[in-house]
Design a protein around this motif. Structure first.
Motif, PDB file in Angstrom:
ATOM      1  N   ASP A  38       0.835  -1.203   0.000  1.00  0.00           N
ATOM      2  CA  ASP A  38       0.000   0.000   0.000  1.00  0.00           C
ATOM      3  C   ASP A  38       0.874   1.259   0.000  1.00  0.00           C
ATOM      4  O   ASP A  38       0.624   2.218  -0.743  1.00  0.00           O
ATOM      5  N   ASN A  42       0.585   2.494  -3.906  1.00  0.00           N
ATOM      6  CA  ASN A  42      -0.653   3.290  -3.929  1.00  0.00           C
ATOM      7  C   ASN A  42      -0.308   4.755  -4.169  1.00  0.00           C
ATOM      8  O   ASN A  42      -0.463   5.611  -3.310  1.00  0.00           O
ATOM      9  N   GLY A  51      -3.232  -1.746  -8.225  1.00  0.00           N
ATOM     10  CA  GLY A  51      -4.003  -2.606  -7.333  1.00  0.00           C
ATOM     11  C   GLY A  51      -4.347  -3.939  -7.974  1.00  0.00           C
ATOM     12  O   GLY A  51      -4.323  -4.985  -7.311  1.00  0.00           O
ATOM     13  N   ILE A 173      -7.455  -2.563   2.373  1.00  0.00           N
ATOM     14  CA  ILE A 173      -7.443  -1.538   1.315  1.00  0.00           C
ATOM     15  C   ILE A 173      -8.727  -1.523   0.492  1.00  0.00           C
ATOM     16  O   ILE A 173      -8.860  -0.684  -0.409  1.00  0.00           O
ATOM     17  N   HIS A 180      -8.136   4.736  -1.077  1.00  0.00           N
ATOM     18  CA  HIS A 180      -8.150   3.352  -1.536  1.00  0.00           C
ATOM     19  C   HIS A 180      -9.211   3.033  -2.585  1.00  0.00           C
ATOM     20  O   HIS A 180      -9.319   1.880  -3.010  1.00  0.00           O
ATOM     21  N   GLY A 184      -7.596  -0.076  -4.031  1.00  0.00           N
ATOM     22  CA  GLY A 184      -8.230  -1.232  -3.406  1.00  0.00           C
ATOM     23  C   GLY A 184      -9.405  -1.796  -4.183  1.00  0.00           C
ATOM     24  O   GLY A 184     -10.054  -2.738  -3.720  1.00  0.00           O
TER      25      GLY A 184
END
Length: 298
Positions: A38, A42, A51, A173, A180, A184
């Protein structure tokens, strides 16, 4: 036979503190890996792509690890890994702890329920605490027990590990927050897919062990839940013990007015209803054990 023995081992021993106070639990290691990813990936304009690639990498890695463990001669390593990745005993203990604490004081119960829910517990009264514990019991029965059993029965240890890493990723996530929503997205969608059948299977098992007569109520109430999957075991549990679940609650200080599931049920559940939910957890586990036993014999 491996799955059957793993279920029994988990139900007997759960998660012994003397082991996991000295060694990192596999779920903790999974969480650390996802947390690192993450922070690392991210970012930038391609968060959704990152992701998706992360979930592919985690899934392939989990399958490979499962194959390596399975290649070890004998079944006992497999049995121990299965037992570690199931959560029947620990779920029962955490839910029962809320009922026991609620019989002492609201403050004790708030602290106990805060360990198993992600919503605000500061101002919860007795019924809200009880509803939260029962909801957590139903949802985690699906996520932590029935779904792992289902994917282990279908795909062996590789299938179980793929499910666990996906479910862990979703819990970390898979939220529709600015941080996110994109990164995610794949974790949330894949988790929804992997839980589609197990959530409904959990509801069916709860319905059977609580001897509910009209399954049409499930189809009426499950869609009221905010989750496409969690609504099924929650609706079955609500009708199974005669309480209203879901409903208004607070997240991060913000009140959200969700509809009640089984609105005609008891709106003021207490510790006795949590006890009933714990009994349903064990009866459902035993029904699943019988099914796996029949499959092993077949």
């Amino acid at each position: 036979m491996t799955l059957l023995l793993g279920m029994i081992l988990d139900a007997i021993f759960g998660e012994p503190k003397w082991i996991w106070s000295r060694l990192p639990h596999p779920a903790v290691l999974m969480g650390q890996l996802i947390g690192w990813a993450d922070q690392k990936f991210n970012r930038g304009p391609s968060k959704r792509r990152n992701g998706i690639l992360l979930m592919l990498a985690l899934g392939i890695g989990a399958m490979c690890l499962g194959w390596v463990i399975t290649a070890v001669p004998g079944i006992w390593l497999d049995v121990v890994v299965v037992a570690i990745l199931l959560a029947q005993r620990s779920l029962v203990e955490h839910v029962q702890a809320v009922a026991d604490a609620l019989r002492l004081s609201v403050g004790d119960a708030r602290r106990a329920v805060a360990m198993i829910v992600g919503r605000d517990t500061t101002n919860m009264d007795d019924p809200a605490i009880s509803r939260s514990a029962i909801e957590s019991a139903a949802e985690n029965l699906s996520d932590g027990v029935v779904a792992p059993i289902f994917w282990c029965a279908l795909g062996g240890l590789p299938g179980l590990l793929v499910y666990k890493i996906t479910n862990t990723a979703d819990s970390m996530i898979g939220y529709k927050t600015p941080k996110h929503a994109d990164f995610g997205w794949a974790a949330a969608r894949f988790d929804d897919l992997l839980n589609f059948i197990p959530a409904r299977l959990t509801a069916l098992l709860i319905w059977v062990v609580t001897r509910r007569p009209d399954p049409a109520l499930l189809f009426r109430d499950a869609p009221l839940h905010r989750s496409p999957n969690a609504g099924w075991p929650e609706a079955a549990m609500a009708h199974g013990i005669g309480v209203a679940l879901s409903g208004p609650r607070s997240y991060d200080g913000r009140q959200v007015d969700y509809p009640f599931v089984n609105a005609g049920g008891n709106l003021s559940p207490g510790p006795d209803h949590i006890d009933q939910a714990v009994q349903v957890l064990w009866r459902t586990w035993f029904a699943a054990l019988l099914l796996i036993g029949l499959l092993a014999v077949a």
